[in-house]
Design a protein around this motif. Structure first.
Motif, mmCIF file in Angstrom:
data_model
loop_
_atom_site.group_PDB
_atom_site.id
_atom_site.type_symbol
_atom_site.label_atom_id
_atom_site.label_comp_id
_atom_site.label_asym_id
_atom_site.label_seq_id
_atom_site.Cartn_x
_atom_site.Cartn_y
_atom_site.Cartn_z
ATOM 1 N N UNK A 232 -18.125 -5.533 -2.533
ATOM 2 C CA UNK A 232 -16.811 -4.921 -2.691
ATOM 3 C C UNK A 232 -15.706 -5.971 -2.579
ATOM 4 N N UNK A 233 -15.835 -6.896 -1.639
ATOM 5 C CA UNK A 233 -14.793 -7.914 -1.472
ATOM 6 C C UNK A 233 -14.656 -8.783 -2.708
ATOM 7 N N UNK A 234 -15.770 -9.175 -3.305
ATOM 8 C CA UNK A 234 -15.683 -10.043 -4.472
ATOM 9 C C UNK A 234 -15.175 -9.299 -5.705
ATOM 10 N N UNK A 235 -15.505 -8.022 -5.813
ATOM 11 C CA UNK A 235 -14.882 -7.213 -6.864
ATOM 12 C C UNK A 235 -13.381 -7.124 -6.619
ATOM 13 N N UNK A 236 -12.994 -7.120 -5.338
ATOM 14 C CA UNK A 236 -11.577 -7.101 -4.994
ATOM 15 C C UNK A 236 -10.873 -8.380 -5.388
ATOM 16 N N UNK A 237 -11.488 -9.533 -5.150
ATOM 17 C CA UNK A 237 -10.892 -10.810 -5.547
ATOM 18 C C UNK A 237 -10.746 -10.864 -7.068
ATOM 19 N N UNK A 238 -11.790 -10.395 -7.774
ATOM 20 C CA UNK A 238 -11.706 -10.373 -9.233
ATOM 21 C C UNK A 238 -10.589 -9.440 -9.702
ATOM 22 N N UNK A 239 -10.447 -8.288 -9.058
ATOM 23 C CA UNK A 239 -9.377 -7.357 -9.432
ATOM 24 C C UNK A 239 -8.002 -7.978 -9.193
ATOM 25 N N UNK A 240 -7.856 -8.725 -8.104
ATOM 26 C CA UNK A 240 -6.590 -9.405 -7.846
ATOM 27 C C UNK A 240 -6.265 -10.424 -8.935
ATOM 28 N N UNK A 241 -7.289 -11.040 -9.495
ATOM 29 C CA UNK A 241 -7.050 -12.069 -10.514
ATOM 30 C C UNK A 241 -6.566 -11.488 -11.824
ATOM 31 N N UNK A 242 -6.879 -10.215 -12.097
ATOM 32 C CA UNK A 242 -6.498 -9.625 -13.387
ATOM 33 C C UNK A 242 -5.305 -8.675 -13.258
ATOM 34 N N UNK A 243 -4.647 -8.648 -12.098
ATOM 35 C CA UNK A 243 -3.419 -7.866 -11.977
ATOM 36 C C UNK A 243 -2.422 -8.318 -13.036
ATOM 37 N N UNK A 244 -1.876 -7.381 -13.759
ATOM 38 C CA UNK A 244 -0.951 -7.699 -14.838
ATOM 39 C C UNK A 244 -1.618 -7.776 -16.190
ATOM 40 N N UNK A 245 -2.941 -8.004 -16.202
ATOM 41 C CA UNK A 245 -3.699 -8.048 -17.451
ATOM 42 C C UNK A 245 -4.540 -6.792 -17.645
ATOM 43 N N UNK A 246 -4.869 -6.104 -16.558
ATOM 44 C CA UNK A 246 -5.689 -4.893 -16.600
ATOM 45 C C UNK A 246 -4.938 -3.795 -15.854
ATOM 46 N N UNK A 247 -4.497 -2.741 -16.574
ATOM 47 C CA UNK A 247 -3.652 -1.709 -15.948
ATOM 48 C C UNK A 247 -4.297 -1.024 -14.740
ATOM 49 N N UNK A 248 -5.627 -0.934 -14.711
ATOM 50 C CA UNK A 248 -6.293 -0.225 -13.624
ATOM 51 C C UNK A 248 -6.446 -1.070 -12.352
ATOM 52 N N UNK A 249 -6.150 -2.369 -12.455
ATOM 53 C CA UNK A 249 -6.419 -3.284 -11.345
ATOM 54 C C UNK A 249 -5.647 -2.922 -10.086
ATOM 55 N N UNK A 253 -7.541 -2.484 -6.504
ATOM 56 C CA UNK A 253 -7.222 -3.326 -5.344
ATOM 57 C C UNK A 253 -6.855 -2.463 -4.140
ATOM 58 N N UNK A 254 -6.039 -1.450 -4.355
ATOM 59 C CA UNK A 254 -5.627 -0.604 -3.244
ATOM 60 C C UNK A 254 -6.799 0.189 -2.686
ATOM 61 N N UNK A 255 -7.674 0.649 -3.569
ATOM 62 C CA UNK A 255 -8.861 1.383 -3.104
ATOM 63 C C UNK A 255 -9.734 0.487 -2.224
ATOM 64 N N UNK A 256 -9.911 -0.732 -2.646
ATOM 65 C CA UNK A 256 -10.725 -1.687 -1.878
ATOM 66 C C UNK A 256 -10.057 -1.988 -0.545
ATOM 67 N N UNK A 257 -8.761 -2.254 -0.583
ATOM 68 C CA UNK A 257 -8.030 -2.571 0.642
ATOM 69 C C UNK A 257 -8.144 -1.445 1.668
ATOM 70 N N UNK A 258 -8.017 -0.225 1.215
ATOM 71 C CA UNK A 258 -8.051 0.909 2.136
ATOM 72 C C UNK A 258 -9.460 1.257 2.600
ATOM 73 N N UNK A 259 -10.487 0.764 1.891
ATOM 74 C CA UNK A 259 -11.868 1.086 2.248
ATOM 75 C C UNK A 259 -12.419 0.206 3.363
#
Length: 797
Positions: A232-249, A253-259
């Motif tokens: 989950x953490x590494x999927x979170x790092x990847x999601x942080x990298x695509x913020x602004x390029x992927x609308x769902x990111x 990220x927030x789902x991961x942070x809160x989990x």
């Protein structure tokens, strides 16, 4: 040991200014997205839009350039990184044919995920710092190449199918750092292709498996306990990298942070025999190795999120203030290195330095972390560690480090003679069993003079049959067996059902040269044993192990001893040696005349090598036995210990007399207190001492009388009174565990027991200085009765 919270708050405030300047607070709400000073503001979120932003931030880059210019060690590390970057730039990429030809849980994805992880971090930092396009071009080629794989996970044909595993996490990490590092080099179509690969092969397969509600197949504990954090953490790092390029990111990220607070707070599962993740004091049950893995991966996400959003927007996880201490207290400093306790699937070479470096990078500071990193790995070979370097060299541990520590929720306890190099350290485990935690309730290991002497058998590759047939069985540990059995094979080795009733450790005490802990292994061995208690009593230079066992059926009991290097018999003694400068004498005192049988075991991380271990067998089969075993660490294996031991025997009692220099300590075990008298108290007069204690002992000089007023220290285990010659030594309505010592007009007391205890202890003169459980106190003293009254409210074990 507590983390400096003030430093953490200061660090996060500085970080927030570095990220956001003087713009309005990050928590301001906006309904539409906009860009202000390279910061994207949208919904309730605000993040840095420029790249790199995960780990190689402008602030850290400038600091690294300064250190390269001023610090020779950093300069050397940087030059080494550039050499590795040049090697990676010329490296052939692992083929798609190889990657997709493997089978099983991990398939053949280990090498390609490792390659992109190394390239993403190393080539990414090299390009970011130098601007040389050869690094960016090779990294671009790799990102496009591995994005063409059909999947980033092995296929073990599970039901339901899994789409992600630890290699997926490593792909996500390599892609995230690599993409973030060369973002400005990539053409728009390359960015779109790489983001699509990251989302379709890494982020979504992981999140759908692990946390998103539509397709989730895992719970917090379904695959070990470290997998959840890593994936989950590494999927979170990847999601942080695509913020602004992927609308769902944003939502990912927030789902991961809160989990993550749920994962840290997970308390176990009764119906499925799953352990809690963390002891309340921060220890991770799966071993030192897996604690480092699980925590460091989360802390990478924590750091990246802080850099992108600001640390104040992360939920507070108070356990992070304690988690680093686990690595400190499970370490053993030698003159050459720092070894580690290796219970479960660990290693004596395991290190928590990556976790401690990342704790420092995230603002969690402790002097002991700096010492530990100084003694292990500074992180200069790790690109993320090099640029986020925050530790200060410290050659000695803090003076306030405890010599004895217990983690009751996971069943670990550590006791040591000091924090000096090559001291003596005893570690005890009696806790949970499942997966990486072996069936070793009641086991122990001993380090002395820089070497392991009494050892855990360790483990081997999980794919080897010996991992299940030997290492994950009780016979591979220093426990007591009945007819070859300890814990049920289903707990771990055959079936992995987990243990219903885990072992426990209780009542750690350390005062005035006496250390004590009780290991209760009855629960995990209850299919064979109705009592399985092991008392570790360390008095000055003598370690006594007193075992109290009772079984359901008559059988052959075996007291197991796994050792490193050499063991030979010298009369009744067993002499252990590891080299010429580290040794210990193991002296079985009771029962007498036990047979010593050599059995075949397997080497730690070396299942192809047979090694010997010892089994000590009483002469007769039985269903009830007391074992008393002394361990005497010595400087040289050929040395005679400067201590005399005598076995004491009597009606319903056993004991040991220890004579050392001019000091004499007598230890007594009251057999009436072993459960045989349940409707009456266990009252017994032993050598003139009237008591109901299970175990007690007193110390005096050799030439003094044994009158209570000649006693310099006393300990009692599970007793409410101790008296002699009309003088009361200890008195408490409830049975307590206690050590107290009197020297001149100073009185020091350790007291454990029920939630509320009022206990009186004898002092011939009024104490001027008095401590209770490590804190200075002013107890009431009754001059007529010569008694000092202590009150304690105690809620722990």
């Amino acid at each position: 040991m507590s983390v400096d919270k003030t430093k953490k708050v200061f660090f996060l405030s500085i970080l927030s200014v570095a990220l956001f300047g003087n713009s309005q607070a990050a928590s301001d709400s906006h309904k539409t997205s906009s860009i202000i000073n390279n910061t994207i503001v949208g919904h309730d979120f605000k993040w840095i839009s420029s790249h790199p932003r995960l780990f190689y931030t402008p602030e850290r880059s400038q600091d690294l350039k300064r250190r390269i210019a001023t610090d020779p060690r950093t300069k050397e590390a940087w030059e080494g990184l550039l050499q590795r970057a040049d090697q990676l730039a010329g490296q052939k990429l692992i083929s798609r044919e190889y990657a997709e030809s493997g089978t099983g849980q991990h398939g053949n994805y280990g090498r390609p995920s490792g390659q992109i992880s190394a390239m993403g971090t190393t080539l990414g930092l090299a390009y970011h710092m130098t601007g040389e396009e050869k690094y960016a071009e090779k990294l671009r080629e790799a990102l496009l190449h591995f994005g063409k794989l059909n999947r980033w996970a092995g296929d073990a044909k599970r039901d339901p199918p899994w789409h992600s595993e630890l290699n997926t996490a490593r792909f996500c990490f390599g892609y995230a750092v690599g993409y973030d590092s060369i973002y400005d080099y990539l053409a728009e179509n390359d960015r779109a292709t790489i983001v699509q690969a990251m989302v379709e092969r890494g982020i979504l397969p992981t999140l759908n498996d692990w946390i998103l509600p539509g397709k989730r197949i895992h719970a917090l504990d379904s695959m070990g306990h470290n997998w959840w954090s890593v994936c989950v953490a590494m999927a979170g790092v990847a999601s942080l990298s695509v913020l602004g390029d992927e609308p769902r990111a944003e939502q990912w990220v927030e789902r991961i942070k809160e989990s993550f607070p749920e994962w840290f707070a997970y308390q176990g599962n009764i119906l499925q025999n799953k352990s809690r993740n963390f002891d309340a004091e921060g220890a991770f049950y799966e071993s030192v190795s897996y604690a480092n893995y699980a925590l460091s991966e989360y802390l990478l996400f924590h750091l990246a999120y802080s850099n992108v959003f600001g640390g104040d927007s992360l939920p507070e996880i108070s356990l992070l203030e304690k988690a680093g201490d686990f690595f400190i207290h499970t370490s053993y400093p030698t003159s050459k290195s720092l070894l580690s306790i290796n219970f479960g699937d660990g290693s004596t070479k395991a290190s928590g330095s990556r976790t401690l470096r990342l704790l420092l990078a995230n603002g969690f500071d402790s002097a002991s972390y700096h010492w530990y990193i100084t003694r292990t790995d500074w992180g200069l070979d790790d690109p993320v560690g090099l640029i986020n370097y925050r530790f200060q060299q410290r050659d000695t541990p803090p003076l306030d480090l405890s010599e004895s520590v217990m983690y009751p929720d996971i069943g670990w306890a550590m006791m040591r003679s000091s924090w000096k190099d090559d001291a003596t350290m005893l570690a005890v485990k009696s806790g949970f069993t499942w997966n990486h935690a072996h069936p070793d309730a009641g086991s122990f290991i001993l380090f002395h003079r820089g070497k392991p002497l009494i050892i855990d058998s360790g483990n081997c590759s999980y794919s080897r049959r010996e991992y299940t047939s030997y290492y994950r069985h009780s016979k591979a540990h220093n426990v007591i067996l009945l007819d070859g059995h300890g814990q049920s094979p289903e707990d771990c080795g055959h079936g992995d059902r987990g243990v219903k009733h885990p072992g426990q450790v209780h009542h750690l005490m350390d005062l005035a040269g006496i250390k004590y802990v009780l290991a209760d292994a009855t629960g995990p061995t209850s299919w064979k044993f109705s009592r399985n208690y092991r008392h570790f009593l360390w008095i000055d230079d003598v370690i006594l192990i007193l075992d109290d066992v009772r079984t359901h059926d008559v059988g052959q009991l075996e007291w197991l001893l796994h050792f490193e290097q050499e063991a030979h018999e010298d009369g009744a003694d067993i002499v252990l040696s590891n080299g010429s400068q580290a040794g210990a004498i193991v002296r079985p005192l009771f029962p007498k005349n036990m047979a010593v049988v050599r059995r075949k075991g397997l080497g730690d991380h070396d299942p192809d090598t047979e090694i010997e271990y010892l089994a000590l067998l009483p002469e007769e089969k039985s269903r009830e036995m007391k074992f008393i075993t002394a361990i005497l660490p010595v400087q040289n294996p050929t040395d005679e210990p400067d201590v005399k031991l005598e076995l004491l025997e009597g009606e319903e009692m056993l004991g040991v007399r220890i004579t050392r220099n001019k000091e004499l300590t007598e230890v007594f075990l009251n057999l009436r207190a072993d459960g045989r008298r349940m409707h009456r108290n266990s009252n017994k007069i032993i050598h003139g001492w009237d008591t109901d204690a299970y175990l007690f002992g007193v110390t005096r000089t050799v030439d003094s009388s044994d009158d209570p007023d000649s006693i310099s220290r006393c300990f009692m285990v599970c007793g409410s009174y101790l008296r002699k010659n009309g003088k009361v030594m200890i008195d408490s309505l409830s049975k307590v565990y206690s050590v107290f010592a009197i020297k001149g007009k100073r009185m020091d007391v350790t007291l454990r027991g029920q939630p509320i205890v009022n206990c009186e202890m004898r002092a011939e003169a009024k104490p001027i200085i008095s401590t209770l459980n490590g804190k200075t106190t002013t107890p009431a003293w009754d001059e007529t009765r010569k008694m000092v009254k202590f009150h304690v409210t105690f809620t722990g074990r």
